[in-house]
Motif scaffolding. Sequence first.
Motif, PDB file in Angstrom:
ATOM      1  N   MET A   1       0.691  -1.268  -0.025  1.00 23.54           N
ATOM      2  CA  MET A   1       0.099   0.055   0.138  1.00 23.54           C
ATOM      3  C   MET A   1       0.709   1.237  -0.027  1.00 23.54           C
ATOM      4  N   SER A   2       1.054   2.001  -1.192  1.00 22.89           N
ATOM      5  CA  SER A   2       1.813   3.127  -1.207  1.00 22.89           C
ATOM      6  C   SER A   2       1.251   4.177  -2.119  1.00 22.89           C
ATOM      7  N   ASN A   3       0.073   4.399  -1.877  1.00 23.52           N
ATOM      8  CA  ASN A   3      -0.424   5.543  -2.719  1.00 23.52           C
ATOM      9  C   ASN A   3      -0.532   6.888  -1.776  1.00 23.52           C
ATOM     10  N   PRO A   4       0.259   7.915  -2.186  1.00 19.47           N
ATOM     11  CA  PRO A   4       0.310   9.282  -1.434  1.00 19.47           C
ATOM     12  C   PRO A   4      -1.227   9.899  -1.201  1.00 19.47           C
ATOM     13  N   LYS A   5      -2.096   9.462  -2.121  1.00 20.56           N
ATOM     14  CA  LYS A   5      -3.432  10.275  -2.198  1.00 20.56           C
ATOM     15  C   LYS A   5      -4.419   9.524  -1.408  1.00 20.56           C
ATOM     16  N   VAL A   6      -3.989   8.542  -0.521  1.00 24.46           N
ATOM     17  CA  VAL A   6      -4.761   7.869   0.201  1.00 24.46           C
ATOM     18  C   VAL A   6      -4.278   7.830   1.757  1.00 24.46           C
ATOM     19  N   LYS A   7      -5.071   8.131   2.904  1.00 30.19           N
ATOM     20  CA  LYS A   7      -4.439   7.998   4.012  1.00 30.19           C
ATOM     21  C   LYS A   7      -5.582   7.416   4.744  1.00 30.19           C
ATOM     22  N   ILE A   8      -5.403   6.102   5.516  1.00 22.02           N
ATOM     23  CA  ILE A   8      -6.295   5.441   5.952  1.00 22.02           C
ATOM     24  C   ILE A   8      -6.538   5.878   7.551  1.00 22.02           C
ATOM     25  N   ASN A   9      -7.818   6.499   8.054  1.00 23.74           N
ATOM     26  CA  ASN A   9      -7.491   6.934   9.335  1.00 23.74           C
ATOM     27  C   ASN A   9      -8.233   5.782  10.349  1.00 23.74           C
ATOM     28  N   SER A  10      -9.056   4.822   9.935  1.00 27.77           N
ATOM     29  CA  SER A  10      -9.197   3.827  11.046  1.00 27.77           C
ATOM     30  C   SER A  10     -10.035   2.531  10.304  1.00 27.77           C
ATOM     31  N   ILE A  11      -9.715   1.604  10.753  1.00 30.08           N
ATOM     32  CA  ILE A  11     -10.318   0.187  10.414  1.00 30.08           C
ATOM     33  C   ILE A  11     -11.169  -0.369  11.592  1.00 30.08           C
ATOM     34  N   VAL A  12     -12.435  -0.576  11.282  1.00 30.93           N
ATOM     35  CA  VAL A  12     -13.411  -1.003  12.427  1.00 30.93           C
ATOM     36  C   VAL A  12     -13.921  -2.297  11.734  1.00 30.93           C
TER      37      VAL A  12
END
Length: 193
Positions: A1-12
Amino acid sequence: MSNPKVKINSIVNLSNDWYTLDKINFDYQTNNGTWQTQSRESYDRGDGAAILLYNSIKKTVILTKQFRMPSYLNANNDGMMIEVCAGLLDKNDPITCIIKEAEEETGYKISNPKKVLELYSTPGAVTEKIHYFIAEYNNDLKVSNGGGLEEEHEEIEVMELPFSKALKMISSGEICDAKTIILLQYAQIHKLI
Ligand SMILES: Nc1nc2c(ncn2[C@@H]2O[C@H](COP(=O)(O)OP(=O)(O)O[C@H]3O[C@H](CO)[C@@H](O)[C@H](O)[C@@H]3O)[C@@H](O)[C@H]2O)c(=O)[nH]1
Ligand SMILES: [Mg+2]
């Protein structure tokens, strides 16, 4: 996972029974540079493998028929699906998995499956990638009746069909499973049979 346009905040985690369903909250940078917060559900059941067993002399293929609950819930009248042999990788590599599944489900002990494709089937909702294989079969490779594993409540009918009939069953809608159609059309395009 190395897309600078994506920032994962949380995984529920929403469900964690047989497999896992997660809700992912993330920021996504659109093409005009602004950031949007989005959420998506993602179902993870691991990856899978599928194989078309074919006999180029008899011009036949081996398919399976079994009850598939999700299809039954969505307009498949009796829930029965005609499919190529397939299985989940569990902890195996794709080749080990497909050799094992071919024997369990169809009764043919193949040794040299050829990998032809690796595809996401439902990339907007399911993490699964399916590894696609082909292999020639013949009577000498038949070691059992197949049918699947009783302890997994599998009840799989093994079907040997003329290739031409299988292609007609795509047009008629009797074969309506994507991985099966992809492999049958692969065989047609590459003139395997
Ligand atoms: N109790 C329970 N058992 C399950 C559940 N889901 C699967 N199983 C068990 O796990 C077995 C999995 O069998 P496999 O042959 O390994 O997998 P498959 O279901 O044939 O999967 C193949 O086809 C799928 C549908 O096209 C593909 O998604 C998958 O990648 C693979 O190709 C099933 O027969 C069933 O016994 C579940 O939710 N609950
Ligand atoms: Mg299976």
